[in-house]
Design a protein around this motif. Structure first.
Motif, short mmCIF file in Angstrom:
data_model
loop_
_atom_site.label_atom_id
_atom_site.label_comp_id
_atom_site.label_asym_id
_atom_site.label_seq_id
_atom_site.Cartn_x
_atom_site.Cartn_y
_atom_site.Cartn_z
N VAL C 158 40.40 59.25 -23.31
CA VAL C 158 38.90 58.93 -22.93
C VAL C 158 38.07 58.30 -24.36
O VAL C 158 38.49 58.33 -25.33
CB VAL C 158 38.33 60.38 -22.64
N VAL C 159 37.16 57.46 -23.71
CA VAL C 159 36.31 56.69 -24.90
C VAL C 159 35.17 57.10 -24.90
O VAL C 159 34.47 57.15 -23.69
CB VAL C 159 36.47 55.04 -24.82
N GLY C 174 30.20 46.14 -18.82
CA GLY C 174 29.62 46.17 -17.48
C GLY C 174 29.40 47.61 -17.02
O GLY C 174 29.17 48.05 -15.94
N LEU C 175 29.53 48.56 -18.16
CA LEU C 175 29.26 49.99 -17.95
C LEU C 175 27.74 50.22 -17.81
O LEU C 175 27.38 51.41 -17.09
CB LEU C 175 29.81 50.75 -18.90
N ARG C 176 26.90 49.37 -18.37
CA ARG C 176 25.47 49.68 -18.26
C ARG C 176 24.68 48.24 -18.42
O ARG C 176 25.47 47.41 -18.82
CB ARG C 176 24.89 50.59 -19.27
N PRO C 293 20.95 55.40 -17.90
CA PRO C 293 21.99 54.75 -17.00
C PRO C 293 23.29 55.39 -16.50
O PRO C 293 23.03 56.70 -16.48
CB PRO C 293 22.50 53.55 -18.08
N GLN C 294 24.09 54.91 -15.96
CA GLN C 294 25.34 55.64 -15.32
C GLN C 294 25.98 56.25 -16.79
O GLN C 294 26.07 55.67 -17.79
CB GLN C 294 26.40 54.62 -14.96
N LEU C 295 26.19 57.57 -16.80
CA LEU C 295 26.70 58.27 -17.91
C LEU C 295 28.20 58.44 -18.32
O LEU C 295 28.65 58.79 -19.05
CB LEU C 295 26.05 59.57 -17.96
N PHE C 296 28.84 58.15 -17.10
CA PHE C 296 30.39 58.39 -17.35
C PHE C 296 31.20 57.44 -16.33
O PHE C 296 30.39 56.85 -15.04
CB PHE C 296 30.61 59.93 -16.96
N GLY C 297 32.37 57.62 -16.52
CA GLY C 297 32.99 56.49 -15.51
C GLY C 297 34.51 56.72 -15.68
O GLY C 297 35.05 57.77 -16.48
N ASP C 298 35.64 56.18 -15.31
CA ASP C 298 36.95 56.18 -15.48
C ASP C 298 37.30 56.05 -16.88
O ASP C 298 37.41 54.66 -17.29
CB ASP C 298 37.68 55.13 -14.55
N GLY C 299 37.47 56.88 -17.63
CA GLY C 299 37.91 57.11 -18.96
C GLY C 299 36.93 56.86 -19.94
O GLY C 299 37.26 56.58 -21.15
N LEU C 347 35.02 63.60 -15.06
CA LEU C 347 34.03 63.42 -16.25
C LEU C 347 32.40 63.71 -15.59
O LEU C 347 31.84 63.63 -16.35
CB LEU C 347 34.19 62.05 -16.70
N ALA C 348 32.62 63.59 -14.41
CA ALA C 348 31.30 64.18 -13.78
C ALA C 348 30.89 65.32 -14.11
O ALA C 348 29.45 65.53 -14.27
CB ALA C 348 31.28 64.12 -12.32
#
Lengths: 283, 368, 435
Positions: C158-159, C174-176, C293-299, C347-348
């Motif tokens: 995880v990063v 593109g994560l935020r 913004p979006q706070l988590f995603g895959d990895g 990670l949610a």
């Protein structure tokens, strides 16, 4: 080949402040850096390692926090770092410093292999003496080359070295023998950026820490204040001159008008200059 | 009288070290100045040091000696004569072919042998590349104290050398003593001390000393020497007029304004430390504690704020003119003439005004 | 080629990154932390005030060796016009407690200390190493990073993106989204050095006591902005910040504003004779709850300023950063403990835990505040400060005018400037936003 590079952690002099009342150095918030002149020595050592193989050991004497400087040197690619740290070294002048460092270099030789070259920066930015390098050379009986601009050649089999050395008014080409001590001139190279491997290794390396005893120093009368023939008697701020500059008023005048006024003021104060300028000066 | 003073109660140093000169150092006498002779030329710093050495010797009531190390020949003899002309009472001379080019080994040997044989109380060297190379070796061999890059030399009430030098990058000064060791060694950078007047004096007492070393014993060999084409170093330090620029010029391009003015009035040019750090000018043009010390008749500082480290490098100038937009800039504390204006706009006007004033035509008019 | 794979890579060594790295390393995770600055803290700019509670939850005995400047015993709020300030001041000896609540700190020093703690906890910390890219697998899960150093990439489960407000990594990946000018402030700051006894004398402090001044008003030239002055041991940090969109609109320069603040007759004597050694500029996320913004995603997860977690109303950022870093660390430890993969669904947990904390609760409370302040900045930052100053001066100045007339004049001035309806609506909207 085995190369030892002596470095020093110094306060970034651009950020030093002096307490206006007590005239003491206000250290709070002053970042420390590797003495910039030492980086030229380190890079030269790394280049020699690249060309001839072997190892580079960095050495410093200082307080425990000097470890930061050593770790940084490892990040640039040095193989090993030795920190000589002991309260008995406090207050060392150039003679006591060169004694302690030379003993540590002997111990480094015994532990990790005798060095072929010992490097140092041409001087530090906090002390500016340029005397510790020559001191180490003399203590160790090494041949000494200061202000070296270029290492022209090294022959490890014949134990020969040729260097280009800055001297007043020119460059000397000298041929000599290993082992020797070299202080590098500034601007002769540019410190490299270590690889990710170097950085990872540096972050995890154990810094070798030696006290005076561990470095094989038995005679403590040669260390620190006791081993320093020079004594700082007084530290003071430079006195300010009584009168400030006579200001030439700019109000309601053109730049050219003020220029003429300034030239007149210069020649009034230094009459001889006008004649010298008229005859020697100009194009 | 003087002797009585020296036996005055010892004063405790900062480290609580008492002055207690060991018996074997008590017959060390006289002030020595190393006359730096390289490639047939005496470095002017040697004469500046003779001027300082003279003052110290007079205060102590002892003699001033010049130390000349060089190859047999006219140049070495000329150096001996010049030492007397600049105030030496006597000269110690080591004349040997091995001393033709500077090498650390024979010079250290010659100097340490001289010291051990003739025991000076004070030994001064120029803080040049040669002087610094030699001083460190000599001091370490003799195991004595060395104070580098002094800006002031004086004699304390008890007869000790009080050597003052900048510390912490030039923010402060400190006075350093070598209490219990001899000789007391110090180096001084070129131009920090004033050049003393030269008087035509006959060559006086010369004490010759042999160099007990053979070429075979010297490992280092000189392969050659490449003279600098144009030595900015020497020219800047010894120039009569210097123009320098600082951060106030705003950009590397604007340094042209400084060089234009310098060309117009036959001056050398330089800069303050930040410009070298920014890479706007080479290091050998830097003026200040960590660069060159200058002593011109006229120094024009454009857009330089005047930090202490710069100040110690220019204070010896006869006349300092400062141009800066900030009326509170420290440079106005030690400049003689000040103009609060933007150097970028003022320098071209000044260059033009000088050119006009110094043109042959206007000179004729002035002469008539 | 770096063979080794880490449990987690933390990008950035500010408050949030250090909190995350420390929390995970303490629990035995293998952590690699990458910082672009020369040393941890060298690139970090903040006032700075540090909140003890949030640090205590991470390092309970931090007071033993953390480089703390002064603990705060006094807070001043000033409404400034060009020549005056109307102030509210609170000072209490109760703040001289065994474990004080707020401290001034110098980030360069504090962050160095925090980073040492991170290393002692077992993390590997590399400075002067900029992460240039995230590495993803075929499914798009982040599996590692590339840096600007030769060699790599380096892999991790995880990063943690703790790269700060203007970290380009998450944006580029593109994560935020790019920051909007109206949801980010530009603050400039200077360090003014003075001997400690001078600072103590000027602010009426003893020993390690400290004082804070926060000022708003005409100083920000009708832009939404705030000026501050914090006392450190041997220095004063002072600065001013305004929205980037306002700077763009008004063409004002932050330097000019800071200069005006320093030369304000209420501030000038406090910093007289000081030596300025540092000038720095920093972006502060100001968008509040609505800009998160979006706070988590895959990895990956985002923490601190990189996640725009900043309470502009209370001017709290570092405690939100620390807490979000800690919670992200705890969530990752939890997921790891369950032997689950570091994918979006798992990670949610980080978001769930964060929602329950004061971080999101506070931001939600003030969710309408940023928009209100920003759209009415002229009233809040120009009109009212001037009116307040006039009113106060009118009240103080004894010139033979009957008191009743003075009061009438004051009321009239308020109504004239803002209209009765405007005044009421400002009060109501402010109250609603605060609620």
């Amino acid at each position: 080949m085995h190369i030892v590079v002596c470095i020093k952690q110094v306060p970034d002099s651009a950020q030093i402040r002096v307490h206006p009342v007590t005239n003491t150095i206000m250290r709070q918030g002053v970042p420390t850096i590797i003495n910039p002149y030492d980086l030229f020595a380190l890079e030269e050592a790394l280049r020699l390692r690249g060309a001839h193989g072997g190892e580079v050991t960095v050495l410093t004497m200082g307080p425990p926090m000097a470890e930061d400087a050593l770790r940084k040197a490892l990040t640039y690619g040095a193989d090993r770092a030795v920190l000589l740290t002991d309260r008995c070294f406090a207050g060392s002048d150039t003679l006591a410093t060169s004694f302690a460092l030379s003993r540590a270099i002997v111990r480094i030789g015994e532990t990790f292999g005798a060095p072929d070259i010992v490097f140092a920066g041409k001087q530090t930015i906090d002390g500016d003496t340029a005397q510790v390098g020559p001191g180490i050379a003399k203590r160790l009986g090494l041949l000494q080359f200061t202000y070296v601009a270029k290492i022209a050649s090294i022959d490890l089999d014949a134990r020969e070295i040729t260097v280009k050395r800055r001297s007043e008014g020119g460059m000397q080409m000298l041929k000599s023998r290993l082992p020797c001590l070299i202080t590098m001139l500034e601007g002769t190279n540019e410190i490299r950026r270590g690889s990710l491997d170097d950085a990872l290794r540096a972050a995890r390396s154990q810094i070798v820490k030696w006290s005076a005893a561990e470095a094989g120093i038995e005679d403590l009368t040669k260390c620190g204040l006791r081993g320093s023939p020079t004594v700082v008697k007084r530290v003071f701020a430079p006195t300010t001159r009584a009168e400030k500059a006579t200001q030439i008023d700019m109000t309601d005048k053109t730049q050219h008008g003020v220029a003429d006024e300034l030239i007149a003021a210069i020649f009034t104060r230094q009459p001889a200059l006008e004649h010298e300028l008229a005859f020697d000066g100009g194009q | 009288m003087l002797k009585a003073k020296r036996e005055a109660p010892p004063s405790a140093g900062r480290g609580g070290i008492k002055k207690e000169l060991p018996e074997h150092f008590k017959d060390y006498r006289h002030v020595w100045v190393f006359i730096e002779l390289e490639r047939g030329e005496v470095h002017p710093v040697s004469f500046e040091l003779l001027g300082e050495g003279r003052k110290l010797a007079d205060k102590l009531g002892i003699q001033l000696a010049g130390i000349v190390l060089g190859p047999p020949g006219d140049a070495t003899q000329h150096a001996v004569a010049e030492a007397f002309a600049y105030g030496a009472d006597l000269v110690y001379l080591v004349e040997a072919p091995l001393l033709a080019d500077y090498r650390n080994e024979p010079f250290t040997k010659a100097m340490t042998d001289l010291v051990n044989a003739h025991k000076p109380e004070i030994l001064l060297l120029g803080a040049t590349t040669l002087g610094r190379d030699l001083a460190g070796s000599v001091a370490t061999t003799l195991l004595t104290g060395l104070t580098a890059d002094c800006t002031e030399l004086d004699v304390d009430v008890d007869g000790s050398l009080a050597a003052t030098r900048p510390t912490f990058g030039g923010s402060l000064l400190c006075t350093i003593y070598t209490l219990n060791y001899r000789p007391q060694m110090a180096t001084v950078r070129p131009r920090v001390m004033a050049m003393p007047p030269r008087t035509d004096k006959p060559v006086g007492h010369v004490i010759r000393h042999k160099l007990s070393m053979t070429e075979e014993e010297i490992i280092t060999k000189v392969l050659g020497f490449n003279l600098d084409r144009q030595s900015a170093k020497a020219n800047l330090a010894y120039a009569d007029i210097v123009v320098a620029g600082g951060l106030g010029l705003g950009s590397a391009e604007n340094l042209q304004l400084v060089t234009n003015l310098a060309r117009a009035i036959g001056a050398e040019y330089g800069c303050s430390r930040p410009l070298v750090q920014k890479g706007w000018m080479p290091a050998d043009r830097q003026i200040g504690q960590t660069g060159k010390t200058i002593r011109p008749k006229l120094y024009i500082a454009a857009g330089i704020s005047g930090a202490i480290q710069h100040r110690v490098g220019v204070e010896g100038a006869d006349l300092i003119v400062a141009i800066n937009t900030d009326p509170n800039a420290p440079i106005f504390d030690f400049a003689h003439l000040g103009i609060v204006t933007d150097a970028i706009r003022f320098l071209p006007a000044l260059t033009e005004a000088f050119t006009r004033r110094l043109s042959p035509h206007s000179h004729d008019k002035l002469a008539s | 080629m770096i063979e080794e794979e880490f449990d987690a890579i933390v990008v950035g060594a500010g408050m949030s990154g250090n909190a995350a790295a420390y929390t995970m390393a303490r629990q035995g995770l293998t952590v690699l932390q990458l910082e672009r600055g020369e040393y941890p803290g060298s690139k970090n700019v903040q006032g700075a005030i540090m909140y003890a509670d949030m640090l205590e939850q991470i390092i309970p005995d931090f007071r033993n060796d953390a480089p703390l400047e002064r603990h705060l015993v006094e807070q001043r709020f000033w409404l400034m016009d060009d020549t005056s300030h109307t102030g509210m001041q609170y000072r209490s000896d109760d703040f001289n407690e065994a474990k004080p609540n707020r401290y001034t700190i110098i980030r360069a020093q504090f962050d160095k200390w925090f980073s040492r703690k991170v290393r002692e906890a077992g993390a590997t910390v590399l400075c002067e190493t900029t992460v240039t890219d995230l590495v993803r697998n075929a499914k798009g899960k982040v599996i590692g990073v590339r840096t600007d150093r030769a060699g790599g990439p380096i892999y991790a489960d995880v990063v943690v993106l703790a790269e700060g407000v203007n970290g380009l990594l998450g944006t580029r990946a593109g994560l935020r989204k790019m920051l909007k000018p109206q949801s980010v402030a530009l603050a400039v700051k200077e360090m003014h050095f003075l001997p400690d006894e001078v600072i103590e004398q000027r602010f009426g402090l003893q020993g390690d006591e400290g004082c804070v001044i926060e000022a708003a008003g005409t100083i920000s030239r009708s832009m939404a902005g705030l000026a501050f002055l914090y006392t450190n041991k041997e220095s004063i940090s002072l600065g001013i910040g305004c929205l980037v969109s306002d700077f763009a609109k008004t063409m004002e320069s932050p330097y000019v504003l800071l200069d005006a603040f320093k030369n304000h007759p209420s501030i000038r004597p406090l910093i007289a004779g000081s030596e300025v050694k540092e000038y720095s500029a920093h972006l502060i996320p100001e968008g509040g709850y609505k800009a998160i913004p979006q706070l988590f995603g895959d990895g990956w997860v985002a923490v601190g300023d990189a996640a725009q977690l900043n309470n502009a109303i209370h001017r709290e950022g570092s405690n939100l950063a620390m807490t979000s870093g800690r919670i992200a660390g705890e969530a990752i430890i939890e997921i790891k403990g369950r032997n689950q993969p570091m994918i979006r669904r798992n990670l949610a947990l980080y978001k769930t835990m964060l929602d329950k904390s004061f971080v999101v609760k506070d931001l939600r409370k003030y969710k309408d505040m940023p928009a209100l302040i920003h759209t009415n900045s002229r009233n809040f930052f120009m009109t009212y400060p001037q009116l307040m100053s006039q009113a106060a001066q009118n009240f103080m100045r004894v010139d033979g005018t009957p008191k009743i007339e003075k009061e009438k004049a004051t009321t009239a001035a308020f109504i004239k400037a803002r209209s009765r309806w405007g005044l009421i609506s400002d009060v109501v909207r402010l109250a609603l936003a605060w609620r």
